[in-house]
Structure formats: structure tokens, C-alpha cells
Design an enzyme around this catalytic site. Structure first.
Site, PDB file in Angstrom:
ATOM      1  N   GLU A   1     -31.475  54.681  20.621  1.00  0.00           N
ATOM      2  CA  GLU A   1     -32.047  54.279  19.337  1.00  0.00           C
ATOM      3  C   GLU A   1     -33.294  53.420  19.538  1.00  0.00           C
ATOM      4  O   GLU A   1     -34.209  53.451  18.728  1.00  0.00           O
ATOM      5  CB  GLU A   1     -30.996  53.564  18.487  1.00  0.00           C
ATOM      6  CG  GLU A   1     -29.897  54.522  18.053  1.00  0.00           C
ATOM      7  CD  GLU A   1     -28.814  53.900  17.194  1.00  0.00           C
ATOM      8  OE1 GLU A   1     -27.908  54.628  16.815  1.00  0.00           O
ATOM      9  OE2 GLU A   1     -28.895  52.683  16.912  1.00  0.00           O
TER      10      GLU A   1
ATOM     11  N   LYS B   1     -28.333  49.361   4.896  1.00  0.00           N
ATOM     12  CA  LYS B   1     -28.456  50.655   4.203  1.00  0.00           C
ATOM     13  C   LYS B   1     -28.800  50.495   2.711  1.00  0.00           C
ATOM     14  O   LYS B   1     -28.682  49.402   2.146  1.00  0.00           O
ATOM     15  CB  LYS B   1     -27.148  51.434   4.384  1.00  0.00           C
ATOM     16  CG  LYS B   1     -26.841  51.784   5.852  1.00  0.00           C
ATOM     17  CD  LYS B   1     -25.655  52.741   5.925  1.00  0.00           C
ATOM     18  CE  LYS B   1     -25.324  53.116   7.358  1.00  0.00           C
ATOM     19  NZ  LYS B   1     -24.280  54.168   7.420  1.00  0.00           N
TER      20      LYS B   1
ATOM     21  N   ARG C   1     -21.124  45.123  16.316  1.00  0.00           N
ATOM     22  CA  ARG C   1     -20.052  46.018  15.865  1.00  0.00           C
ATOM     23  C   ARG C   1     -18.868  45.225  15.310  1.00  0.00           C
ATOM     24  O   ARG C   1     -18.262  45.610  14.318  1.00  0.00           O
ATOM     25  CB  ARG C   1     -19.604  46.927  17.013  1.00  0.00           C
ATOM     26  CG  ARG C   1     -20.659  47.966  17.351  1.00  0.00           C
ATOM     27  CD  ARG C   1     -20.219  48.891  18.460  1.00  0.00           C
ATOM     28  NE  ARG C   1     -19.032  49.662  18.112  1.00  0.00           N
ATOM     29  CZ  ARG C   1     -18.999  50.615  17.200  1.00  0.00           C
ATOM     30  NH1 ARG C   1     -20.080  50.912  16.505  1.00  0.00           N
ATOM     31  NH2 ARG C   1     -17.895  51.278  16.952  1.00  0.00           N
TER      32      ARG C   1
ATOM     33  N   PHE D   1     -20.784  65.814   7.429  1.00  0.00           N
ATOM     34  CA  PHE D   1     -21.352  64.787   6.539  1.00  0.00           C
ATOM     35  C   PHE D   1     -22.847  64.564   6.752  1.00  0.00           C
ATOM     36  O   PHE D   1     -23.450  63.709   6.100  1.00  0.00           O
ATOM     37  CB  PHE D   1     -20.586  63.463   6.695  1.00  0.00           C
ATOM     38  CG  PHE D   1     -20.536  62.915   8.101  1.00  0.00           C
ATOM     39  CD1 PHE D   1     -21.594  62.188   8.636  1.00  0.00           C
ATOM     40  CD2 PHE D   1     -19.412  63.118   8.895  1.00  0.00           C
ATOM     41  CE1 PHE D   1     -21.550  61.680   9.926  1.00  0.00           C
ATOM     42  CE2 PHE D   1     -19.355  62.610  10.199  1.00  0.00           C
ATOM     43  CZ  PHE D   1     -20.433  61.891  10.707  1.00  0.00           C
TER      44      PHE D   1
END
Ligand code: CMP
Length: 165
Positions: free
Chosen positions: A126, A9, A85, A57
Site C-alpha cells: 500500500e 472512509k 488493527r 463485494f
């Protein structure tokens, strides 16, 4: 071999820890099958996170994910979804186990360094996403090339040849 989608990110790309995060994957048996550093558009981010569209959010998440470049990757390996994960740690870095990527590199639940598919089902969803479609095209290419659109924040990687670090 199982595949999962990973995104480094904007907080982590800004901090300059792309290489350190990729090292966590590669040192733990996950291969970088494809990778691309991109600036997501608002449309890309909204579509990618549309599963969260009704959550409070959502807008902040889209703003954050478009606030700087991200590295979109396909990770490949045995139990790739679960392994990714485990390596990421809990969504909220304050709850993430010591030694996980989020415990070591993330600041907050919003700026939490990495995204990873949360289940095999979502990994498949995804995988159908435009982001992975872009990666597929890139990994079909013969060699490392400059981005066709040549935006300053975009670089393409042929993962067999080069690491992003
Ligand atoms: P990610 O794994 O990318 O999936 C959705 C993101 O929304 C999540 O990481 C967090 O960065 C962000 N987020 C912000 N608030 C929350 C929340 N309360 N619960 C889950 N995710 C949240």
C-alpha cells in the site's frame, strides 16, 4: 519506525468523526506522519483494492469508497500495523471489541469507518500505492496550502502544523 496506511472512509467523514478517529490514533502512540482529505476516483479505488478484485463485494466496495471524501493517512509508530488493527477492531463492526473505532463509529461491514493495512507486507504494498505517493508529495511541502486542483472536497494538511478535525 514502522508505518502503516490508514483511510477514514466516507461513512465516517460524512458523520463528522474525523477528529474523534484521529484522536484514537494519537492517544495511543501513533503519529500522523501525513494526511490528506480526498475524493477517490473509481480508478484510484479499484487500484487500491485490487487485491479484492475477485471477491463478490469488490464493486460495492469501490462504489462505497468513491461515494464521498476520505482521509488518507500515514500512521507511524512502534508496531504501527498491529496497533492500528487493534484500534480499528474487527472488519465487521458487529464483531468488533467494545471501545474500538469500528465498534464505536461504524454501521456495517461495508460502511466500517476505517481501512488499515492488514500486515507489514500489505503496508509495504500500500505504501507503493499512488495514494501514498500523493501524501509523500504533500508532506514535502513547506506549509499548509490549498489544494492545487482546488476541488471543494479536497484539503491538504501539513501534519506537523495542523490536525484534521
Ligand atoms: P477494509 O479493511 O477496507 O478492506 C476491504 C473491505 O471490504 C473491508 O474493509 C470491508 O469494508 C469490505 N467488505 C465487504 N464485505 C466483506 C467481506 N465479506 N469480507 C471482508 N471485507 C468485506
Amino acid at each position: 519506525m514502522e508505518q502503516t496506511l490508514s483511510i477514514i472512509k466516507p461513512d465516517a467523514t460524512k458523520k463528522g468523526v474525523i477528529g474523534k478517529i484521529i484522536d484514537r490514533f494519537e492517544s495511543n502512540g501513533l503519529r500522523i506522519a501525513a494526511a490528506k482529505k480526498v475524493q477517490l476516483s473509481v480508478e484510484d479505488a479499484k487500484k487500491f483494492y485490487e487485491v479484492h478484485a475477485s471477491r463478490p463485494f469488490y464493486n460495492d466496495l469501490v462504489d462505497f469508497m468513491t461515494s464521498g471524501p476520505v482521509v488518507v493517512m500515514v500512521l507511524e509508530g512502534e508496531n504501527a500495523v498491529l496497533k492500528n488493527r487493534e484500534l480499528m477492531g474487527a472488519t465487521n463492526p458487529k464483531e468488533a471489541a467494545p471501545g474500538t473505532i469500528r465498534a464505536d463509529f461504524a454501521e456495517s461491514i461495508d460502511a466500517n469507518a476505517v481501512h488499515g493495512s492488514d500486515s507489514l507486507e500489505n503496508a509495504k504494498i500500500e505504501a507503493e500505492n499512488k495514494l501514498k505517493e500523493d501524501l509523500k508529495k504533500e508532506s514535502d511541502q513547506e506549509s499548509v496550502t490549498a489544494s492545487a486542483s482546488s476541488s471543494a472536497s479536497e484539503s491538504d494538511i501539513k501534519p506537523e502544523n495542523e490536525k484534521v478535525s
